[in-house]
Design an enzyme around this catalytic site. Structure first.
Site, mmCIF file in Angstrom:
data_model
loop_
_atom_site.group_PDB
_atom_site.id
_atom_site.type_symbol
_atom_site.label_atom_id
_atom_site.label_comp_id
_atom_site.label_asym_id
_atom_site.label_seq_id
_atom_site.Cartn_x
_atom_site.Cartn_y
_atom_site.Cartn_z
ATOM 1 N N THR A 1 0.807 -1.224 0.000
ATOM 2 C CA THR A 1 0.000 0.000 0.000
ATOM 3 C C THR A 1 0.839 1.274 0.000
ATOM 4 O O THR A 1 2.038 1.253 0.280
ATOM 5 C CB THR A 1 -0.916 0.040 1.244
ATOM 6 O OG1 THR A 1 -0.118 0.189 2.416
ATOM 7 C CG2 THR A 1 -1.784 -1.192 1.350
ATOM 8 N N ASP A 2 0.158 2.365 -0.296
ATOM 9 C CA ASP A 2 0.786 3.679 -0.131
ATOM 10 C C ASP A 2 0.549 4.130 1.314
ATOM 11 O O ASP A 2 -0.002 3.372 2.122
ATOM 12 C CB ASP A 2 0.234 4.676 -1.154
ATOM 13 C CG ASP A 2 -1.270 4.899 -1.054
ATOM 14 O OD1 ASP A 2 -1.880 4.590 0.005
ATOM 15 O OD2 ASP A 2 -1.849 5.395 -2.032
ATOM 16 N N THR A 3 0.920 5.347 1.641
ATOM 17 C CA THR A 3 0.801 5.812 3.025
ATOM 18 C C THR A 3 -0.645 5.984 3.482
ATOM 19 O O THR A 3 -0.907 6.036 4.676
ATOM 20 C CB THR A 3 1.555 7.144 3.216
ATOM 21 O OG1 THR A 3 1.052 8.103 2.287
ATOM 22 C CG2 THR A 3 3.049 6.951 3.031
ATOM 23 N N ALA A 4 -1.586 6.021 2.539
ATOM 24 C CA ALA A 4 -3.002 6.122 2.894
ATOM 25 C C ALA A 4 -3.645 4.749 3.091
ATOM 26 O O ALA A 4 -4.832 4.657 3.379
ATOM 27 C CB ALA A 4 -3.756 6.902 1.816
ATOM 28 N N ILE B 1 -3.932 2.410 0.728
ATOM 29 C CA ILE B 1 -4.568 1.949 -0.507
ATOM 30 C C ILE B 1 -3.535 1.168 -1.315
ATOM 31 O O ILE B 1 -2.385 1.587 -1.453
ATOM 32 C CB ILE B 1 -5.117 3.136 -1.319
ATOM 33 C CG1 ILE B 1 -6.228 3.827 -0.527
ATOM 34 C CG2 ILE B 1 -5.621 2.679 -2.685
ATOM 35 C CD1 ILE B 1 -6.726 5.112 -1.140
#
Length: 148
Positions: free
Chosen positions: A26-29, A31
């Site tokens: 995932t990315d930092t959010a 997602i």
């Protein structure tokens, strides 16, 4: 006894492999990064071959050849998120002498997140197309869903 990873299950010509989205996906959010869907689909295709009785790894080791994706159409519909449990579905659409046409979906519960169709060509060790082993073609024809 050492636990073995699941290869998923084949039912009615559709192979299903379960996978969880980890932080590394995932990315930092939280997602799932778009390229990670390709990784999950690759695992789905690999396990489809394994469950279908096609030893891709042995073919590579023996210098017979390997599959390579030569074309893909993909559509992202909804995002996968950290800790989601996903089902990667793989089904054969058609088989030719040196290639297979495959459809894949990634679902969360019953919701389709991503869908793709692709061509995987069988290549010799030098990267040139070559005929798939005849026994693999016969096995693919047995594995093909009745509606294909």
């Amino acid at each position: 006894m050492i636990p073995q990873p699941s290869s998923g299950a084949l039912d009615g010509g559709i192979h299903r492999l379960m996978a969880r989205v980890y932080f590394e996906d995932t990315d930092t959010a939280g997602i799932m990064y778009h390229a990670k869907y390709l990784h999950f689909m690759e695992r789905g295709r690999t396990e489809y071959l394994r469950v279908g009785g096609i030893d891709h790894g042995a073919a590579v080791k023996a210098g017979l050849g390997a599959y390579a994706v030569t074309e893909m159409q993909i559509k992202w519909l909804r995002p996968a998120r950290l800790d989601d449990v996903l089902s990667i579905e793989t089904r054969l659409l058609g088989v030719r002498a040196a290639a297979c046409r495959i459809a894949q979906r990634i679902l969360r519960d019953s919701e389709t997140l991503t869908e793709a169709t692709l061509t995987a060509a069988f290549l010799d060790p030098a990267g040139r197309p070559r005929r798939q082993p005849a026994e693999w073609i016969a096995r693919f024809n047995l594995l093909m869903p009745q509606d294909a």
